[in-house]
Design an enzyme around this catalytic site. Structure first.
Site, PDB file in Angstrom:
ATOM      1  N   THR A   1       0.871  -1.169   0.000  1.00  0.00           N
ATOM      2  CA  THR A   1       0.000   0.000   0.000  1.00  0.00           C
ATOM      3  C   THR A   1       0.906   1.215   0.000  1.00  0.00           C
ATOM      4  O   THR A   1       1.621   1.477   0.960  1.00  0.00           O
ATOM      5  CB  THR A   1      -0.920   0.014   1.234  1.00  0.00           C
TER       6      THR A   1
ATOM      7  N   LYS B   1      -7.219   1.390  -2.907  1.00  0.00           N
ATOM      8  CA  LYS B   1      -6.833   0.953  -1.564  1.00  0.00           C
ATOM      9  C   LYS B   1      -7.033   2.076  -0.553  1.00  0.00           C
ATOM     10  O   LYS B   1      -7.402   1.828   0.609  1.00  0.00           O
ATOM     11  CB  LYS B   1      -5.375   0.487  -1.558  1.00  0.00           C
TER      12      LYS B   1
ATOM     13  N   LYS C   1       0.564   5.071   8.281  1.00  0.00           N
ATOM     14  CA  LYS C   1       1.189   5.413   6.998  1.00  0.00           C
ATOM     15  C   LYS C   1       0.152   5.506   5.890  1.00  0.00           C
ATOM     16  O   LYS C   1       0.143   6.443   5.089  1.00  0.00           O
ATOM     17  CB  LYS C   1       2.251   4.368   6.669  1.00  0.00           C
TER      18      LYS C   1
END
Length: 287
Positions: free
Chosen positions: A97, A172, A240
């Site tokens: 990701t 995502k 993150k």
């Protein structure tokens, strides 16, 4: 077909993917920063390489899954990165990701080398990886997607082509935004039920299959009740992801207050030393 999967930080997911590839007859060369983590895979038939470049030499497909965008940069563009040994006709698939802009950078550089590239982040955590039921969101050329779909089906169940390079990463982000606000809802529901004197396991029997149902409610709420905060997905990695989504939303000129709230709450948990816990440890903010 030979495949190479490099995994560092999310080894539970990466290791499960490799096991599915080996089980289905693929030759797999593995690189990790810590070889001892790969030993169980070597016992199963994987081959070890000392660098990403070595791992990808004379191979067909590279699957990469690392922790942060900087790691993605290193594994592709570094002195020992896989672009050093990539050849025309190869395919590289980044399942980290990461940033949509980085996915586009990889795609464009790969094109210059005659290499095909996809960004293909996953959802489903350690359970989905173990069961081979990961959701995979794919960006890049649809022709490339069609070439590798049969391989992805070894470890993925809901595999969807999203569009051009970077689209998989954007999809995502949509996934992580839903999870971020949803985790707040799950935690507040449990906190409320506990304060009301209810048996939380019994509560879950009623609400998990109703309109409130979600993956997090079904899979993580039971862990919360048991105070099992072992990581299926680390808080530090989720933060993150949320930061990437917040940065991208600013570029697009939209405000996401729910995501911003979740980000702040998780940031505080990291400050309190819970970064290595699973995302379900957000419950600690309510205890």
């Amino acid at each position: 077909m030979s495949t190479f999967l490099r995994n560092v930080y999310v080894f539970r997911i990466g290791a499960s993917i490799i096991k599915h590839l080996l089980k289905n007859g693929h030759e797999v060369t593995v690189y990790t920063r810590t070889r001892e983590k790969a030993e169980p895979l070597l016992v199963l038939g994987a081959t070890w390489a000392s660098t990403p470049a070595e791992a990808f030499k004379n191979k067909g497909i590279a699957f990469t899954m690392v922790g942060y965008p900087a790691d993605v940069e290193e594994v592709y563009f570094g002195e020992n990165g896989l672009f050093q040994t990539a050849e025309s006709g190869n395919i590289v698939i980044d399942m980290t990701t990461s940033e949509p802009t980085l996915a586009k950078k990889i795609f464009e550089h790969a094109q210059n080398l005659g290499v095909e590239a996809l960004d293909a982040p996953v959802s489903g955590g350690d359970i989905g990886a173990q069961n081979g039921t990961l959701s995979i969101m794919v960006g890049g050329s649809q022709a490339t997607f069609n070439k590798v779909l049969s391989v992805m089906k070894h470890f993925g169940e809901n595999i969807v082509y999203q569009g051009e390079a970077g689209a998989g990463q954007h999809a995502k982000m949509c996934n992580q935004i839903v999870i971020a606000s949803g985790m707040i809802g799950v935690c507040e529901s449990l906190a409320y039920g506990l304060k009301a004197g209810l048996d939380l396991s019994t509560v879950l029997q009623s609400i998990s299959s109703g309109a409130a149902g979600s993956w997090s409610l079904s899979n993580l709420a039971p862990r919360m009740i048991k105070e099992d905060f072992a990581p299926g997905f680390y808080i530090k990695h989720f933060v993150k992801d949320m930061k990437i989504a917040l940065d991208e939303s600013k570029k697009m000129g939209i405000t996401l207050p729910g995501l911003a709230l979740a980000y702040d709450m998780y940031e505080k948990l990291i400050e309190e030393g819970y970064g290595e816990n699973g995302t379900q440890a957000l419950l600690k903010a309510y205890q």
